[in-house]
Design a protein around this motif. Structure first.
Motif, PDB file in Angstrom:
ATOM      1  N   MET A   1       7.612 -50.665  -5.802  1.00  7.08           N
ATOM      2  CA  MET A   1       8.869 -50.373  -5.293  1.00  7.08           C
ATOM      3  C   MET A   1      10.114 -49.970  -6.322  1.00  7.08           C
ATOM      4  SD  MET A   1       8.658 -50.255  -2.219  1.00  7.08           S
ATOM      5  CE  MET A   1      10.338 -50.298  -1.347  1.00  7.08           C
ATOM      6  N   VAL A   2      10.077 -50.692  -7.540  1.00 10.65           N
ATOM      7  CA  VAL A   2      11.176 -50.542  -8.504  1.00 10.65           C
ATOM      8  C   VAL A   2      10.793 -49.209  -9.167  1.00 10.65           C
ATOM      9  CG1 VAL A   2      11.950 -51.124 -10.767  1.00 10.65           C
ATOM     10  CG2 VAL A   2      11.555 -52.877  -8.983  1.00 10.65           C
ATOM     11  N   ASP A   3       9.243 -48.777  -9.678  1.00 10.67           N
ATOM     12  CA  ASP A   3       9.138 -47.710 -10.159  1.00 10.67           C
ATOM     13  C   ASP A   3       9.373 -46.510  -9.393  1.00 10.67           C
ATOM     14  OD1 ASP A   3       8.484 -48.908 -12.827  1.00 10.67           O
ATOM     15  OD2 ASP A   3       6.399 -48.974 -12.332  1.00 10.67           O
ATOM     16  N   LEU A   4       9.201 -46.495  -8.123  1.00 13.01           N
ATOM     17  CA  LEU A   4       9.117 -45.548  -7.128  1.00 13.01           C
ATOM     18  C   LEU A   4      10.622 -45.137  -7.029  1.00 13.01           C
ATOM     19  CD1 LEU A   4       7.418 -45.436  -3.698  1.00 13.01           C
ATOM     20  CD2 LEU A   4       9.848 -44.903  -3.910  1.00 13.01           C
ATOM     21  N   HIS A   5      11.497 -46.090  -6.813  1.00 17.21           N
ATOM     22  CA  HIS A   5      12.975 -45.603  -6.765  1.00 17.21           C
ATOM     23  C   HIS A   5      13.553 -45.332  -7.988  1.00 17.21           C
ATOM     24  CE1 HIS A   5      13.260 -46.566  -2.465  1.00 17.21           C
ATOM     25  NE2 HIS A   5      12.745 -47.792  -2.586  1.00 17.21           N
ATOM     26  N   HIS A   6      13.165 -45.769  -9.045  1.00 14.08           N
ATOM     27  CA  HIS A   6      13.682 -45.410 -10.279  1.00 14.08           C
ATOM     28  C   HIS A   6      13.124 -44.142 -10.797  1.00 14.08           C
ATOM     29  CE1 HIS A   6      13.834 -45.857 -14.930  1.00 14.08           C
ATOM     30  NE2 HIS A   6      15.237 -46.064 -14.522  1.00 14.08           N
ATOM     31  N   SER A   7      11.952 -43.675 -10.553  1.00 14.79           N
ATOM     32  CA  SER A   7      11.666 -42.280 -10.904  1.00 14.79           C
ATOM     33  C   SER A   7      12.108 -41.278  -9.995  1.00 14.79           C
ATOM     34  CB  SER A   7       9.813 -42.299 -10.769  1.00 14.79           C
ATOM     35  OG  SER A   7       9.144 -43.145 -11.673  1.00 14.79           O
ATOM     36  N   ALA A   8      12.164 -41.477  -8.816  1.00 13.64           N
ATOM     37  CA  ALA A   8      12.927 -40.805  -7.827  1.00 13.64           C
ATOM     38  C   ALA A   8      14.342 -40.571  -8.135  1.00 13.64           C
ATOM     39  CB  ALA A   8      12.774 -41.143  -6.261  1.00 13.64           C
ATOM     40  N   LEU A   9      14.721 -41.520  -8.559  1.00 13.37           N
ATOM     41  CA  LEU A   9      16.578 -41.527  -8.968  1.00 13.37           C
ATOM     42  C   LEU A   9      16.673 -40.223 -10.035  1.00 13.37           C
ATOM     43  CD1 LEU A   9      18.209 -44.767  -9.241  1.00 13.37           C
ATOM     44  CD2 LEU A   9      18.826 -43.023  -7.919  1.00 13.37           C
ATOM     45  N   LEU A  10      15.480 -39.904 -10.944  1.00 12.90           N
ATOM     46  CA  LEU A  10      15.665 -39.276 -11.572  1.00 12.90           C
ATOM     47  C   LEU A  10      15.710 -37.705 -11.161  1.00 12.90           C
ATOM     48  CD1 LEU A  10      15.674 -38.549 -15.005  1.00 12.90           C
ATOM     49  CD2 LEU A  10      12.945 -38.473 -14.882  1.00 12.90           C
ATOM     50  N   ALA A  11      14.980 -37.518 -10.309  1.00 10.39           N
ATOM     51  CA  ALA A  11      14.921 -36.219  -9.755  1.00 10.39           C
ATOM     52  C   ALA A  11      16.531 -35.991  -8.956  1.00 10.39           C
ATOM     53  CB  ALA A  11      13.844 -35.859  -8.578  1.00 10.39           C
ATOM     54  N   ASP A  12      16.955 -37.203  -8.308  1.00  7.62           N
ATOM     55  CA  ASP A  12      18.062 -37.076  -7.678  1.00  7.62           C
ATOM     56  C   ASP A  12      19.370 -37.057  -8.552  1.00  7.62           C
ATOM     57  OD1 ASP A  12      16.886 -37.413  -5.344  1.00  7.62           O
ATOM     58  OD2 ASP A  12      16.861 -39.814  -5.229  1.00  7.62           O
TER      59      ASP A  12
END
Length: 394
Positions: free
Chosen positions: A139-150
Motif C-alpha cells: 500500500m505504501v509503495d503503491l501510493h508513493h509510486s503513483a504520486l510520482l505520476a500525479d
C-alpha cells in the motif's frame, strides 16, 4: 535574515524534498527487514524447514495477488467505466493518496515491529508477519509510486523527484550500517530497541510529511472547487444530462491490465528482478558467513552490508544523467547486460579470489531495482491514454 530563513524553510518543505523523504521512512525499515528476518527466524526462533517453506510459498502467492488487488481497491474512486469520464481532479487524487500514506505508513512501521518479538509459534508468526508486512508495504509503495505520476508530468520533473528519492533512500540505507552494531544472536534486546527506534522515527515521518503535503494541495483543491462552483452557477438551467459513473469492477480492471502489452512485459521483467534481489537480500548474511567469514573481519562484513544497500542509490544519482541522454529503458538494458557479464566473470574466476568476491557481493545484488518507478510512471501514463481511447470509442 527573516527572508533567508523563510527561503530555507521553503526549500526544505518543497514538494520534491517532501516526496523524496517518504522513501527514507520506508527504506530505513525495509533494508533491515530484508537483511535480518530470515536469520531471525532460522537462528533465533528456530523455525522448522517445513514451516519456513510453507510460509515463503504463501508469502509468494500473497505478494503476487495483493498488488493488483490493492491497486484496484485504492483506485476504485479514481476509475470509471469506459462509458464515462472521471471528474476527479489531480489535486484531489493527490490528497486521497496522501491520506492513504498517512494511514498505511504508520501501520507498515508497526507491522515491522512484529518480527522482532516472539509472540506465537515460529511457523504461525512467520506466516502472519510476512503477509501483514507485505500488505502494508504494498500500500505504501503503491501510493508513493503513483504520486510520482500525479506530481510530475514532464520527464524533467520526474527525474528531479527520482533524484530526491535516491538521495533519501541512500540515507535510509545507513540503517544497515547501524544495525550491524546492534545485531547479536545471543542478546536480542539491543536489536529490538534499535528496531523500535527506527519504527518510531518512521511513524512520525510519515505523519509529518503527509500532513505538510496535504496542506500544500488543499489550497489548490479549494481553488478548483470555487472555480467549479462558479461554472455551475453560470450553467444553471442549461446543464446537459449526465449519467452516473459506473465503477470499474475487479474483473474489468484485470481485463484492462491484461490487454496492455507493455504491462505484461514489465510484469515478467519485474518478476525475475524482484525474485533475484530478494533472494540476495534475504540470504546476504548467510552468504557472508559461508563464503567470507574465515577471510574477513566483522567490521569488513558491516561495510560490505552497507555498501550493498547504499551503492545502488548513489549509482542512480549518476545514472539519472545517462537516462536523460539515452533514455531509461536503454540504461536498464545496459545494466541487465552488465549483471550478466559480472555473473559469468565471477563464475569463471571462482570463489578463491576473495577481493573480487567481496566486490561482486557488495555491488551485484540491487543493480537496477530502483529504476522501476520511472517505468511504472510511463505505464501509468500509457494506461491513462488507453482508458481515454476506450471512452472515445464508446
Amino acid at each position: 535574515m527573516g527572508r533567508s530563513v523563510w527561503g530555507c524553510w521553503q526549500g526544505i518543505t518543497s514538494t520534491a524534498v517532501l516526496y523524496g523523504s517518504l522513501a527514507l521512512f520506508t527504506s530505513i525499515l525495509h533494508n533491515v527487514f530484508l537483511l535480518y528476518y530470515v536469520e531471525t527466524f532460522v537462528s533465533i526462533y528456530k523455525i522448522d524447514k517445513i514451516s519456513f517453506w510453507v510460509g515463503e510459498t504463501v508469502f509468494l502467492l500473497w505478494n503476487s495477488l495483493n498488488d493488483p488487488l490493492f491497486g484496484w481497491l485504492s483506485d476504485r474512486s479514481f476509475l470509471s467505466s469506459p462509458h464515462t469520464g472521471s471528474q476527479i481532479t489531480t489535486p484531489e487524487v493527490v490528497l486521497k493518496r496522501l491520506k492513504a500514506l498517512s494511514t498505511n505508513g504508520p501501520l507498515f512501521a508497526l507491522s515491522f515491529l512484529a518480527f522482532w518479538v516472539a509472540w506465537a509459534r515460529p511457523g504461525l508468526q512467520f506466516l502472519v508477519c510476512l503477509c501483514l508486512y507485505d500488505g502494508f508495504l504494498t500500500m505504501v509503495d503503491l501510493h508513493h509510486s503513483a504520486l510520482l505520476a500525479d506530481l510530475a508530468v514532464s520527464a524533467t520533473d520526474r527525474t528531479r523527484l527520482n533524484f530526491h528519492c535516491s538521495v533519501f533512500s541512500a540515507l535510509g540505507s545507513f540503517s544497515v550500517f547501524l544495525s550491524y552494531s546492534f545485531w547479536d544472536k545471543e542478546d536480542f534486546y539491543s536489536f529490538r530497541l534499535f528496531c523500535v527506534t527506527l519504527s518510531v522515527f518512521s511513524v512520525l515521518g510519515f505523519l509529518l510529511v503527509s500532513r505538510l503535503l496535504r496542506h500544500r494541495f488543499q489550497k489548490e483543491v479549494r481553488k478548483r472547487q470555487d472555480e467549479a462552483m462558479t461554472l455551475k452557477e453560470l450553467n444553471v438551467g442549461n446543464a446537459p444530462l449526465t449519467h452516473p459513473e459506473k465503477p470499474v469492477t475487479i474483473g474489468q480492471y484485470l481485463k484492462q491490465l491484461s490487454k496492455h502489452k507493455n504491462f505484461m512485459w514489465f510484469v515478467s521483467m519485474n518478476l525475475v528482478q524482484v525474485f533475484h534481489c530478494h533472494f540476495n537480500s534475504n540470504f546476504f548474511p548467510l552468504f557472508l558467513e559461508h563464503l567470507l567469514s574465515d577471510n574477513i573481519s566483522a567490521s569488513t562484513g558491516s561495510i560490505l552490508l552497507g555498501i550493498s544497500y547504499i551503492a545502488p542509490h548513489l549509482n542512480n544519482l549518476y545514472f539519472l544523467t545517462l537516462c536523460q541522454r539515452y533514455g531509461v529503458y536503454q540504461v536498464i538494458r545496459w545494466l541487465f547486460m552488465l549483471k550478466l557479464g559480472l555473473s559469468v566473470a565471477m563464475l569463471l574466476a571462482g570463489a578463491d579470489h576473495i577481493y573480487l568476491l567481496c566486490i561482486f557481493i557488495a555491488r551485484y545484488g540491487h543493480a537496477h531495482t530502483y529504476w522501476h518507478p520511472s517505468c511504472i510512471n510511463d505505464l501509468m501514463c500509457d494506461s491513462l491514454s488507453f482508458l481515454v481511447s476506450l471512452a472515445c470509442l464508446f
